[in-house]
Design an enzyme around this catalytic site. Structure first.
Site: not given
Ligand code: FAD
Ligand code: TPP
Ligand code: MG
Lengths: 163, 578
Positions: B51, B113-114, B163, B484
């Protein structure tokens, strides 16, 4: 700062849990919460008191407004308003204490609503501060049990919170 | 009026709402609904293998099409398995409706159940939820759910259906509402005209402007307007991870992504800008670094449809609550009508400065990683992917270093091409999301950039790809580690690799693919990379998994210095920092 926020919400299942959930989810605190249906049975009115700086209160009201079940809200503390809380309190009242407690109740304009040979049950309404002051006046040693309703409030004058 | 059972009503409502695909998995509490599905052809069901994948696939479908993704699961474990995907959609503001079966109304609360309190469990990660109390409510609830999910700031909505409500034994009059009104819900549309005017004046007076555009521009279909505005003004643009593609990635005015792993030029320009136009972006902590040191000399204009986003972390000087589409349209008209134009000298000095930053440490002026060794560099894999797919593929990704490399090096020229989990950072997102994309875009090239860690979190979906002929290309940057995590352990824990290595336990992905009837390829030699990738993408009707053995020691740079750093404080390599 302490704020009193008054909220009209849909009188629907789950609506209250969304409000309460929002506070725990976002780390806001609720000091007190009262809720009951209004004269329009599709709506409930909820009053909550919370603490927070300007920025936090702004976020709280914005997030409350975002809940789909919230119809309208007002921060009562932004303007002139009346706040009331009701407290029931069971106190020891025997011997010399009896007259002392009675006098205190009169000063605070409370009512004695039940009596036994050794205790009084007192009802008192007012602001939360007044209730706190009463508790202090009676003294911890005499208090057996207290229950407070939490704050309800309404704006003064023409301002109305309705649909 | 037509008489229908609750189950039939539910499916008919979906049809009348225009739902084409439902991603789901059956079970006891949902069986009446599944029977109703069986007896019609309009709404097509995609049977996933877990799911969680149903929610990610619906999410990928929604991000690609802009339509609401639809999920159908059973009660209990079916519902809880969907939770991760609901949270993923919630954090990235993706429109989704999740229909969950529930035990019969008279059993609720008895630990039947469930039985799981789905409305309760999902409450903090949904925009709204409904529990159906009577079959006759179904059409209206469905209508409301789709309206809420797709309007304002989009998000997931749960409909929990006991259900007995879907029982075929009783029928009720059916009519699907044409419109819906919810008195307590009036999402913002137009921004405040006075504020928009103020913003335009500020913008036109800028000497060192930056446009910081996020996921809201993609979701709100504002890319063309934003591009037109930026070009008209000749202002530099940076995108968040979620905004990539909302401004053409290969354009000269594009500075690359900003934030924790943003480019040197984007982060440095942010730090020094005097006017910041933030559009559909939410000042996430991955972007701002230390908030008190964020853009110290900037006046900030913030456009967002969600009032709660305004001033949540960073206070704007000119906040505008409204949809990007409407606000940018108004801004553009005002800019065009105004006699005032940006200060040409200041702007040319600003561009000169930016070009100097690009030259010094930019990601796109020359490679900033080792190119002389034998190892396959992950950055080169993404650049080759860009080349082979002519920059025009739909790219989904999982979470980790590979995700950041994809974000940095696959320069997206169009919106809705980059599909990844930013807010929640959900490993396991990539493959099922790619299925949703491929179902929406049958003829498109869809690739999932993943790691050998993430792919194993939803790898069961390879079977779904077989069943529905979804020829996804899986590009696995195999660094034999939770890369990472390992990078952070290198940088902050003296390379103590606590549980980030698998000790020779990885499966043989090539053989695994073969058992599903797909194609597996392994690349170990740098020289073969391009030819093998071309071979991979030439197999247009097959699922192909490229297991690419990349340099296991490589880190993602730039990387913000934290804690206490500003946006311009970055590690540029293992030894060099700003
Ligand atoms: C490993 C990892 C590393 C990351 N590193 C970075 C990084 O280096 N840089 C980075 O930028 N992010 C990074 N992120 C992502 C970060 O966590 C956020 O998800 C991201 O920065 C949010 O993007 P955003 O500000 O565009 O907002 P979003 O989450 O895309 O939100 C959209 C915003 O727009 C608004 N909005 C939606 N629709 C409309 C509309 N029609 N009109 C006006 N407003 C609207 C919403 O209300 C919201 O505030 C990383 C994530 C991970 C998992
Ligand atoms: C469901 C979930 N569990 C744990 C994490 C924490 N986490 C972020 S990056 C990462 C490693 C990912 O490994 P891989 O997919 O091999 O990517 P790589 O960084 O090696 O490119 C982990 C464990 C996460 N983001 N999501
Ligand atoms: Mg890895």
């Amino acid at each position: 700062m302490r704020r009193i926020i008054s909220v009209l919400i849909e009188n629907a299942p789950g609506a209250l849990s969304r409000v309460v959930g929002l506070f725990s989810q976002r780390g806001y605190n609720i000091e007190s919460l009262t809720v009951a249906p209004t004269e329009d049975e599709t709506l409930s009115r909820l009053t909550l008191t919370t603490l927070g700086d300007e920025h936090k209160i702004e976020q709280i009201t914005k997030h409350l407004n975002k809940l789909i079940d919230v119809v309208k809200l007002v921060d009562l503390t932004e303007g002139a308003h009346i706040e009331r809380e009701l407290m029931l309190i069971k106190v020891k009242a025997s011997g010399a204490q009896r007259a002392e407690v009675k006098r205190c109740v009169d000063i605070f304009r409370g009512q004695i609503v039940d009596v036994t040979s050794s205790l009084y049950i007192i009802q008192i309404t007012g602001t939360s501060d007044k209730l706190d002051a009463f508790l202090q006046a009676v003294g911890e040693a005499a208090i057996l049990e207290t229950v407070r309703t939490g704050v309800s409030g309404i704006s003064r004058g023409e301002k109305i919170l309705s649909l | 009026m037509e008489m229908l059972s609750g189950g039939d009503m539910l499916i008919r409502s979906l049809r009348d709402e225009g739902v084409e695909f439902v991603f789901g998995y059956p079970g006891g509490a949902a069986l009446h609904i599944y029977d109703a599905l069986f007896r019609q052809q309009d709404v097509k069901h995609i049977l996933v293998r877990h799911e969680q994948a149903a929610t990610h696939a619906a999410d990928g479908y929604a991000r690609t099409t802009g339509k609401v993704g639809t999920v159908l699961v059973t009660s209990g474990p079916g519902a809880t398995n969907a939770i991760t995907g609901i949270a993923t959609a919630y954090m990235d503001s993706i429109p989704m409706v999740v229909i969950s079966g529930q035990v019969a109304s008279d059993k609720i609360g008895e630990d039947a159940f469930q039985e799981t309190d789905m409305v309760g469990v999902s409450r903090p990660i949904v925009k709204h939820s409904f529990m159906v109390k009577h079959a006759s409510e179904i059409p209206e609830i469905v209508k409301k759910a789709y309206y809420i999910a797709s309007s304002g700031r989009p998000g997931p909505v749960v409909i929990d259906v006991p259900k007995d409500i879907t029982s075929p034994a009783e029928t009720f009059p059916y009519e699907y509402p044409k419109t819906v009104k919810i008195r307590s819900y009036t999402p913002a549309t137009r921004g405040h005209t006075g504020q928009i005017k103020k913003a335009v004046q500020l913008l036109l007076g800028a000497k060192r402007p930056v446009i910081y555009a996020g996921g809201g521009v993609v979701q709100g279909n504002g890319s063309e307007l934003l591009t037109e505005l930026a070009r008209k003004l000749n202002y530099p643009v940076t995108n968040t991870l979620m905004g990539l593609g909302c401004y053409p990635g290969t354009d000269r005015q594009f500075l690359g992504m900003l934030g924790m792993h943003g480019t040197f030029e984007a982060n440095t320009a942010m730090h020094h800008c005097d006017v910041l136009l933030a559009v559909g972006a939410r000042f996430d902590d991955r972007v701002t670094n230390t908030v008190s040191k964020f853009c110290p000399s900037a006046k900030i204009i913030h456009i967002d449809i969600d009032p709660a986003t305004i001033a949540k972390t960073v206070v704007a000087d000119v906040p505008i609550v409204g949809s990007v589409e409407s606000v940018l349209t108004e801004m553009l008209a005002l800019v065009k009508a105004d006699d005032k134009t940006p200060d040409a000298d200041a702007l040319s000095a600003w561009w000169k400065q930016i070009d100097e930053w690009r030259d010094r440490h930019g990601l796109y002026t020359k490679p900033r990683y080792r190119t002389d060794g034998d190892a396959i560099m992950p950055q080169d894999v993404i650049r080759t992917l860009h080349e082979v797919t002519k920059g025009d593929a739909y790219i989904t990704s999982d979470v980790g270093q590979h995700q950041m490399f994809a974000a940095q090096y696959y320069l997206f020229d169009k919106p809705r091409r980059w599909i990844n989990s930013g807010g929640l950072g959900t490993m396991g997102f990539g493959l099922p999301a790619a299925m949703g994309v491929q179902i929406a875009e049958r003829d498109a090239v869809v690739a999932c950039v993943t790691g050998e860690g993430s792919i194993q979190m939803c790898i069961q979906e390879l079977s779904t790809c077989t069943q529905y002929h979804l020829p996804i290309k899986i590009i696995c940057l195999n660094n034999q580690a939770l890369g990472m995590v390992k990078q952070w352990q290198d940088m902050q824990y003296d390379s103590r690799y606590s549980e980030s290595l698998y000790e020779e336990s990885l499966p043989d992905f090539v053989k695994l693919m073969e058992s599903y009837g797909h194609v597996g390829m392994r690349v170990t030699d740098k020289k073969d990379l391009k030819a093998k990738m071309e071979e991979c993408f030439a197999m247009t009707d097959r699922v192909v998994f490229m297991d690419i053995m990349v340099d296991p020691t490589e880190h993602v740079y730039p990387m913000h210095v934290a804690p206490d750093g500003s946006m311009r404080d970055m590690w540029l390599s293992k030894t060099e920092r700003t």
